[in-house]
Design a protein around this motif. Structure first.
Motif, PDB file in Angstrom:
ATOM      1  N   SER A  39     -14.815  60.859  12.090  1.00 32.89           N
ATOM      2  CA  SER A  39     -15.840  59.815  11.985  1.00 32.89           C
ATOM      3  C   SER A  39     -15.341  58.918  13.243  1.00 32.89           C
ATOM      4  O   SER A  39     -16.304  58.476  13.949  1.00 32.89           O
ATOM      5  CB  SER A  39     -15.786  58.876  10.724  1.00 32.89           C
ATOM      6  N   SER A  66     -18.926  58.642   8.273  1.00 32.77           N
ATOM      7  CA  SER A  66     -20.056  58.078   9.245  1.00 32.77           C
ATOM      8  C   SER A  66     -20.605  58.908   9.923  1.00 32.77           C
ATOM      9  O   SER A  66     -21.866  58.763  10.508  1.00 32.77           O
ATOM     10  CB  SER A  66     -19.255  57.214  10.328  1.00 32.77           C
ATOM     11  N   SER A  90     -13.361  53.975   9.648  1.00 30.50           N
ATOM     12  CA  SER A  90     -12.557  55.025   9.698  1.00 30.50           C
ATOM     13  C   SER A  90     -11.065  54.684   9.498  1.00 30.50           C
ATOM     14  O   SER A  90     -10.372  55.427   8.761  1.00 30.50           O
ATOM     15  CB  SER A  90     -12.633  55.798  11.085  1.00 30.50           C
TER      16      SER A  90
END
Length: 404
Positions: A299, A236, A380
């Motif tokens: 992330s 991400s 995550s």
């Protein structure tokens, strides 16, 4: 280690091929940064960035198996040279399009998709060719160096592109990229074709051979699974960096490119600093799984409203994890695969990496409705759980496979 590095340094074909990769990868990431800047200038939605990542990397999914089969069927060096020519034409056409000044986001999406296809075939052919260009004793060293070069390009490409933008227009940048790309034909003109033995080629012939081999080899299968889920859930901080940099941090062009390049700088630093350790790791599967979990953690940290400086720091440390993540799965997939099958296994590798654009697209769409921060945190957490599950399920990931 010094002995093996000296052997690679004396290998003139390895050096010329590495120089070619340096130019090709730098141009590729320069192109990606410029397109990212242009698209984020035309749209403020997270989904627009998600779609950009999706179209840029989805060819890894759609054409990965085909490109891997092509690489095993035809001379790899000829494929590399063909891609060089086509990529140069792509840059020239993009230069002309920017010159006429009728930019639309839809055209940029199409161009991004084309670039992704070229990248997919080029990556499969280059790594398969490289694995056959060096001796087995120096293979892990050559792969580590190749990762270093790629990460160097991830850092240099965006920054060079935006630095040139202060001097010349984007259409001029692409024109010069086309010329520089063509020069790669001169750089590798003396490299050998490295044709495979006919009996070996026939033994491993067939499109489905690679899939069957991957399913039977549990280490390769589990590596591909973590690679796929890791790319879907753990990146991400990479996929949403353009959106955060442009629309949340309100970065200037130079700050934007520097933010994007932080991943490359971190990965480059990690590849260099950890190089002595990376080549000695004898449980690459276990280290690979741990690096995937660490990517999810960074992330998660990226999801909070950080300052520009802290965002750069988080992406940098995420890049450190990428250095290990990339080295370990590449070494496993190449070293555990017979040469005639390496192209198809690289195709499966690209198929797994192709989950990155899928994850980016879903993350962008989720961000539109639920907020980008909450979406990143959910991704995550899910990534950590899945990686741990695969690590427990496949004991092959935890055993030693390299003694030296």
């Amino acid at each position: 280690m010094i002995k093996e590095l000296k052997k690679l340094y004396k290998n003139k074909f390895f050096l010329s091929f590495s120089i070619s990769s340096l130019f090709m990868f730098s141009a590729r990431y320069m192109d990606f940064a410029i397109i990212g800047w242009l698209i984020t200038s035309l749209s403020n939605d997270p989904s627009s960035v998600g779609l950009l990542i999706f179209l840029r990397f989805i060819p890894l999914t759609t054409s990965g198996l085909i490109s891997g089969w092509l690489v095993d069927k035809f001379p790899r060096l000829k494929i590399i040279k063909t891609i060089i020519v086509i990529t140069s034409i792509y840059y020239f056409l993009l230069s002309y399009y920017l010159l006429i000044g009728s930019e639309t986001i839809e055209i940029f999406y199409i161009l991004t998709f084309i670039s992704g296809i070229l990248s997919s075939i080029d990556l499969a052919s280059r790594q398969s060719y490289l694995s056959n260009l060096v001796r087995r004793k120096t293979l892990k060293f050559s792969l580590a160096i190749d990762i270093i070069l790629m990460n160097l390009c991830i850092f240099l490409g965006p920054n060079i592109g935006m630095l040139f933008y202060e001097i010349i227009d984007f259409y001029q940048i692409y024109f010069y990229l086309g010329i520089v790309t063509l020069l790669n034909l001169l750089i590798i003109r003396k490299n050998p074709n490295l044709s495979m033995l006919k009996n070996k080629k026939e033994e491993y012939s067939g499109f489905a051979k690679g899939v069957g081999f991957a399913i039977k080899n549990k280490l390769i299968l589990s590596t591909l699974l973590i690679l796929a889920f890791g790319n879907f859930f753990a990146f991400s901080f990479e996929s949403m960096a353009p959106y955060v940099g442009k629309n949340i941090l309100n970065s200037s062009p130079q700050e934007f490119s520097f933010l994007l390049s932080m991943q490359g700088l971190g990965a480059l630093s990690g590849a260099i600093l950890f190089f002595p350790l990376i080549v000695k790791i004898n449980r690459p599967g276990l280290v690979f799984a741990i690096s995937s979990i660490s990517l999810c953690i960074f992330s998660f940290l990226f999801s909070f409203e950080n300052s520009y400086f802290m965002t750069c720091v988080i992406i940098f440390f995420g890049g450190l994890s990428i250095a290990i993540f990339g080295n370990m799965h590449t070494r496993i997939l190449i070293s555990q695969t017979p040469n005639p099958l390496r192209g198809r296994i690289q195709g499966l590798r690209q198929l797994s990496i192709g989950f990155f654009p899928l994850g980016s697209l879903f993350l962008g769409l989720s961000g539109d409705y639920f907020g980008i921060s909450d979406s990143i945190r959910l991704f995550s957490f899910t990534g950590v759980l899945i990686t741990i599950f695969i690590l427990i399920l496949f004991r092959e990931l935890r055993v030693k496979i390299f003694n030296k």
